[in-house]
Write an enzyme that holds these catalytic residues in place. Structure first.
Site: not given
Length: 184
Positions: A101, A139-140, A143
């Site tokens: 990351c 993954h995004e 977030h």
């Protein structure tokens, strides 16, 4: 008429885990343009060629938006902007990735991600992502939902000695087979 914050934040990737735990709010393409967030996301990704994606919260804007930098089989890259993305379908099959990351340089963890996802957002409609691209999207999205890769880390347990077979003598010294003694 609504007032839009035009304050420019410094071009720094947020590395504070607690700041990244904030759940991002919905946004619009207009707000993203007016605040200059798209340009900032692009500028940061341009300066970090190892990055495959960046969520707005990683540069200090807790908005449900991300910029993905995806590389095709022919080596060409394309940028895909997502606004208010949501997963509408995911494959049952998962893949284990060693994930890094931009907010945690030099750190890598093993995570399981779906092999394929279908994502719908306010700009592009429905899009299907497969393999590495699906992992980047998830993954995004994490977030935006206040999760980091450390929250998804697969913990591995390492055996200190060799594996004891069920028909091996029990290590307790009873003289019985493991399956008839401590292996019960």
């Amino acid at each position: 008429m609504r007032q839009v914050a035009t304050e420019r934040k410094p071009l720094v990737i947020v590395e504070d885990r607690e700041a990244l735990r904030e759940v991002s709010r919905k946004t619009s393409a207009r707000e993203m343009e007016e605040m200059g967030v798209w340009a900032l996301l692009k500028k940061v990704l341009d300066s970090r060629p190892e990055g495959a994606g960046l969520a707005a919260i990683q540069i200090g804007y807790p908005l449900r938006a991300a910029l993905l930098r995806l590389t095709g089989d022919d080596g060409t890259t394309r940028d895909v902007g997502l606004i208010n993305p949501r997963v509408v379908a995911r494959s049952a099959q998962t893949v284990r990735w060693e994930e890094g990351c931009l907010s945690f340089p030099g750190s890598y963890v093993n995570v399981y991600r779906p092999l394929a996802v279908v994502v719908e957002d306010d700009v592009n409609g429905r899009q299907k992502f497969h393999g590495f691209e699906a992992a980047v999207v998830m993954h995004e999205l994490d977030h935006m939902d206040g999760f980091t890769m450390f929250d998804r880390e697969v913990k591995t347990i390492r055996r200190e000695g060799p594996k004891i077979g069920r028909n091996d003598p029990c290590p307790c010294g009873s003289g019985k087979k493991y399956k008839k003694c401590c292996g019960r």
